[in-house]
Motif scaffolding. Structure first.
Motif, PDB file in Angstrom:
ATOM      1  N   LEU A  38       0.793  -1.224   0.000  1.00  0.00           N
ATOM      2  CA  LEU A  38       0.000   0.000   0.000  1.00  0.00           C
ATOM      3  C   LEU A  38       0.829   1.280   0.000  1.00  0.00           C
ATOM      4  O   LEU A  38       0.376   2.301  -0.533  1.00  0.00           O
ATOM      5  CB  LEU A  38      -0.955   0.003   1.190  1.00  0.00           C
ATOM      6  N   PRO A  39       2.034   1.293   0.581  1.00  0.00           N
ATOM      7  CA  PRO A  39       2.823   2.536   0.542  1.00  0.00           C
ATOM      8  C   PRO A  39       3.155   3.019  -0.867  1.00  0.00           C
ATOM      9  O   PRO A  39       3.558   4.168  -1.045  1.00  0.00           O
ATOM     10  CB  PRO A  39       4.089   2.176   1.314  1.00  0.00           C
ATOM     11  N   VAL A  40       2.962   2.175  -1.866  1.00  0.00           N
ATOM     12  CA  VAL A  40       3.224   2.591  -3.241  1.00  0.00           C
ATOM     13  C   VAL A  40       2.323   3.771  -3.633  1.00  0.00           C
ATOM     14  O   VAL A  40       2.678   4.566  -4.502  1.00  0.00           O
ATOM     15  CB  VAL A  40       3.055   1.399  -4.219  1.00  0.00           C
ATOM     16  N   ILE A  41       1.188   3.914  -2.953  1.00  0.00           N
ATOM     17  CA  ILE A  41       0.272   5.020  -3.260  1.00  0.00           C
ATOM     18  C   ILE A  41       0.973   6.360  -3.064  1.00  0.00           C
ATOM     19  O   ILE A  41       0.862   7.259  -3.898  1.00  0.00           O
ATOM     20  CB  ILE A  41      -0.996   4.925  -2.383  1.00  0.00           C
ATOM     21  N   LEU A  42       1.704   6.483  -1.981  1.00  0.00           N
ATOM     22  CA  LEU A  42       2.418   7.733  -1.714  1.00  0.00           C
ATOM     23  C   LEU A  42       3.505   7.986  -2.760  1.00  0.00           C
ATOM     24  O   LEU A  42       3.699   9.123  -3.210  1.00  0.00           O
ATOM     25  CB  LEU A  42       3.022   7.713  -0.309  1.00  0.00           C
ATOM     26  N   THR A  43       4.200   6.943  -3.160  1.00  0.00           N
ATOM     27  CA  THR A  43       5.231   7.085  -4.193  1.00  0.00           C
ATOM     28  C   THR A  43       4.614   7.539  -5.515  1.00  0.00           C
ATOM     29  O   THR A  43       5.162   8.420  -6.193  1.00  0.00           O
ATOM     30  CB  THR A  43       5.981   5.758  -4.381  1.00  0.00           C
ATOM     31  N   VAL A  44       3.476   6.970  -5.872  1.00  0.00           N
ATOM     32  CA  VAL A  44       2.798   7.356  -7.121  1.00  0.00           C
ATOM     33  C   VAL A  44       2.356   8.819  -7.047  1.00  0.00           C
ATOM     34  O   VAL A  44       2.464   9.558  -8.037  1.00  0.00           O
ATOM     35  CB  VAL A  44       1.610   6.409  -7.400  1.00  0.00           C
ATOM     36  N   ILE A  45       1.892   9.258  -5.890  1.00  0.00           N
ATOM     37  CA  ILE A  45       1.515  10.665  -5.733  1.00  0.00           C
ATOM     38  C   ILE A  45       2.740  11.555  -5.941  1.00  0.00           C
ATOM     39  O   ILE A  45       2.658  12.586  -6.618  1.00  0.00           O
ATOM     40  CB  ILE A  45       0.866  10.907  -4.354  1.00  0.00           C
ATOM     41  N   GLY A  46       3.876  11.166  -5.377  1.00  0.00           N
ATOM     42  CA  GLY A  46       5.096  11.942  -5.558  1.00  0.00           C
ATOM     43  C   GLY A  46       5.505  12.035  -7.016  1.00  0.00           C
ATOM     44  O   GLY A  46       5.820  13.118  -7.523  1.00  0.00           O
ATOM     45  N   TRP A  47       5.507  10.897  -7.706  1.00  0.00           N
ATOM     46  CA  TRP A  47       5.885  10.911  -9.123  1.00  0.00           C
ATOM     47  C   TRP A  47       4.871  11.686  -9.964  1.00  0.00           C
ATOM     48  O   TRP A  47       5.245  12.362 -10.932  1.00  0.00           O
ATOM     49  CB  TRP A  47       6.064   9.495  -9.651  1.00  0.00           C
ATOM     50  N   GLY A  87      -8.199  11.294   4.162  1.00  0.00           N
ATOM     51  CA  GLY A  87      -8.409   9.857   4.355  1.00  0.00           C
ATOM     52  C   GLY A  87      -7.174   9.055   3.998  1.00  0.00           C
ATOM     53  O   GLY A  87      -6.798   8.107   4.711  1.00  0.00           O
ATOM     54  N   LEU A  88      -6.529   9.419   2.906  1.00  0.00           N
ATOM     55  CA  LEU A  88      -5.307   8.731   2.487  1.00  0.00           C
ATOM     56  C   LEU A  88      -4.193   8.929   3.509  1.00  0.00           C
ATOM     57  O   LEU A  88      -3.451   7.988   3.817  1.00  0.00           O
ATOM     58  CB  LEU A  88      -4.863   9.240   1.116  1.00  0.00           C
ATOM     59  N   SER A  89      -4.083  10.131   4.071  1.00  0.00           N
ATOM     60  CA  SER A  89      -3.048  10.353   5.073  1.00  0.00           C
ATOM     61  C   SER A  89      -3.345   9.560   6.343  1.00  0.00           C
ATOM     62  O   SER A  89      -2.426   9.090   7.015  1.00  0.00           O
ATOM     63  CB  SER A  89      -2.908  11.838   5.398  1.00  0.00           C
ATOM     64  N   GLY A  90      -4.613   9.386   6.665  1.00  0.00           N
ATOM     65  CA  GLY A  90      -4.966   8.533   7.802  1.00  0.00           C
ATOM     66  C   GLY A  90      -4.560   7.091   7.564  1.00  0.00           C
ATOM     67  O   GLY A  90      -4.037   6.420   8.469  1.00  0.00           O
ATOM     68  N   LEU A  91      -4.769   6.604   6.342  1.00  0.00           N
ATOM     69  CA  LEU A  91      -4.349   5.246   5.991  1.00  0.00           C
ATOM     70  C   LEU A  91      -2.833   5.109   6.081  1.00  0.00           C
ATOM     71  O   LEU A  91      -2.320   4.127   6.637  1.00  0.00           O
ATOM     72  CB  LEU A  91      -4.830   4.890   4.581  1.00  0.00           C
ATOM     73  N   MET A  92      -2.107   6.093   5.584  1.00  0.00           N
ATOM     74  CA  MET A  92      -0.648   6.045   5.655  1.00  0.00           C
ATOM     75  C   MET A  92      -0.170   6.093   7.101  1.00  0.00           C
ATOM     76  O   MET A  92       0.779   5.393   7.478  1.00  0.00           O
ATOM     77  CB  MET A  92      -0.031   7.202   4.848  1.00  0.00           C
ATOM     78  N   ALA A  93      -0.812   6.924   7.921  1.00  0.00           N
ATOM     79  CA  ALA A  93      -0.436   6.985   9.345  1.00  0.00           C
ATOM     80  C   ALA A  93      -0.682   5.643  10.032  1.00  0.00           C
ATOM     81  O   ALA A  93       0.116   5.196  10.850  1.00  0.00           O
ATOM     82  CB  ALA A  93      -1.210   8.096  10.046  1.00  0.00           C
ATOM     83  N   TYR A  94      -1.773   4.995   9.679  1.00  0.00           N
ATOM     84  CA  TYR A  94      -2.069   3.670  10.235  1.00  0.00           C
ATOM     85  C   TYR A  94      -0.990   2.664   9.825  1.00  0.00           C
ATOM     86  O   TYR A  94      -0.522   1.870  10.650  1.00  0.00           O
ATOM     87  CB  TYR A  94      -3.442   3.184   9.774  1.00  0.00           C
ATOM     88  N   LEU A  95      -0.576   2.716   8.571  1.00  0.00           N
ATOM     89  CA  LEU A  95       0.453   1.776   8.111  1.00  0.00           C
ATOM     90  C   LEU A  95       1.777   2.021   8.824  1.00  0.00           C
ATOM     91  O   LEU A  95       2.477   1.072   9.159  1.00  0.00           O
ATOM     92  CB  LEU A  95       0.629   1.911   6.593  1.00  0.00           C
ATOM     93  N   VAL A  96       2.108   3.282   9.061  1.00  0.00           N
ATOM     94  CA  VAL A  96       3.346   3.599   9.780  1.00  0.00           C
ATOM     95  C   VAL A  96       3.255   3.119  11.223  1.00  0.00           C
ATOM     96  O   VAL A  96       4.203   2.549  11.762  1.00  0.00           O
ATOM     97  CB  VAL A  96       3.642   5.126   9.718  1.00  0.00           C
ATOM     98  N   ALA A  97       2.120   3.341  11.866  1.00  0.00           N
ATOM     99  CA  ALA A  97       1.950   2.952  13.270  1.00  0.00           C
ATOM    100  C   ALA A  97       1.942   1.432  13.422  1.00  0.00           C
ATOM    101  O   ALA A  97       2.363   0.908  14.459  1.00  0.00           O
ATOM    102  CB  ALA A  97       0.652   3.545  13.813  1.00  0.00           C
ATOM    103  N   ARG A  98       1.496   0.741  12.416  1.00  0.00           N
ATOM    104  CA  ARG A  98       1.404  -0.716  12.461  1.00  0.00           C
ATOM    105  C   ARG A  98       2.774  -1.374  12.384  1.00  0.00           C
ATOM    106  O   ARG A  98       2.990  -2.461  12.905  1.00  0.00           O
ATOM    107  CB  ARG A  98       0.538  -1.216  11.317  1.00  0.00           C
ATOM    108  N   THR A  99       3.729  -0.738  11.738  1.00  0.00           N
ATOM    109  CA  THR A  99       5.046  -1.361  11.567  1.00  0.00           C
ATOM    110  C   THR A  99       6.003  -1.023  12.684  1.00  0.00           C
ATOM    111  O   THR A  99       5.886  -0.189  13.461  1.00  0.00           O
ATOM    112  CB  THR A  99       5.703  -0.937  10.248  1.00  0.00           C
TER     113      THR A  99
END
Length: 99
Positions: A38-47, A87-99
């Motif tokens: 799922l973190p690929v979403i952030l990379t795609v936004i950057g590109w 919403g997307l930033s909440g998902l990313m924050a959840y993924l960071v907190a989970r790891t």
């Protein structure tokens, strides 16, 4: 109001928009170039921000057409996009907190 001010500046506003997109996109790509899960979403936004910046610099008239759509009457489009990104930033924050 910010993008309306950029639109009123004409091509100079397009270049400012391009520099902002390039800065945000390059910060994301440099520090988060992940192509799995799922973190690929952030990379795609950057590109996509870097590509947007390239379009602003290479084809400013095309980018100006995008800025021409900006109006107070269409503010709801920014609100919808903002809600999606929150919403997307909440998902990313959840993924960071989970790891």
């Amino acid at each position: 109001m910010f993008f309306i001010a950029l639109r009123e500046k004409g091509l100079a506003g397009v270049f400012v928009n391009g520099f902002l997109s390039l800065w945000f996109g390059s910060v994301i790509v440099v520090f988060h170039n992940v192509w799995t899960g799922l973190p690929v979403i952030l990379t795609v936004i950057g590109w996509s921000q870097i590509i947007k910046a390239a379009v602003n610099f290479v084809a400013p008239q095309l980018a100006m057409r995008g800025l021409a759509r900006v109006a107070i009457e269409r503010a709801w489009e920014f609100q919808v996009a903002g809600a999606l990104f929150i919403g997307l930033s909440g998902l990313m924050a959840y993924l960071v907190a989970r790891t």
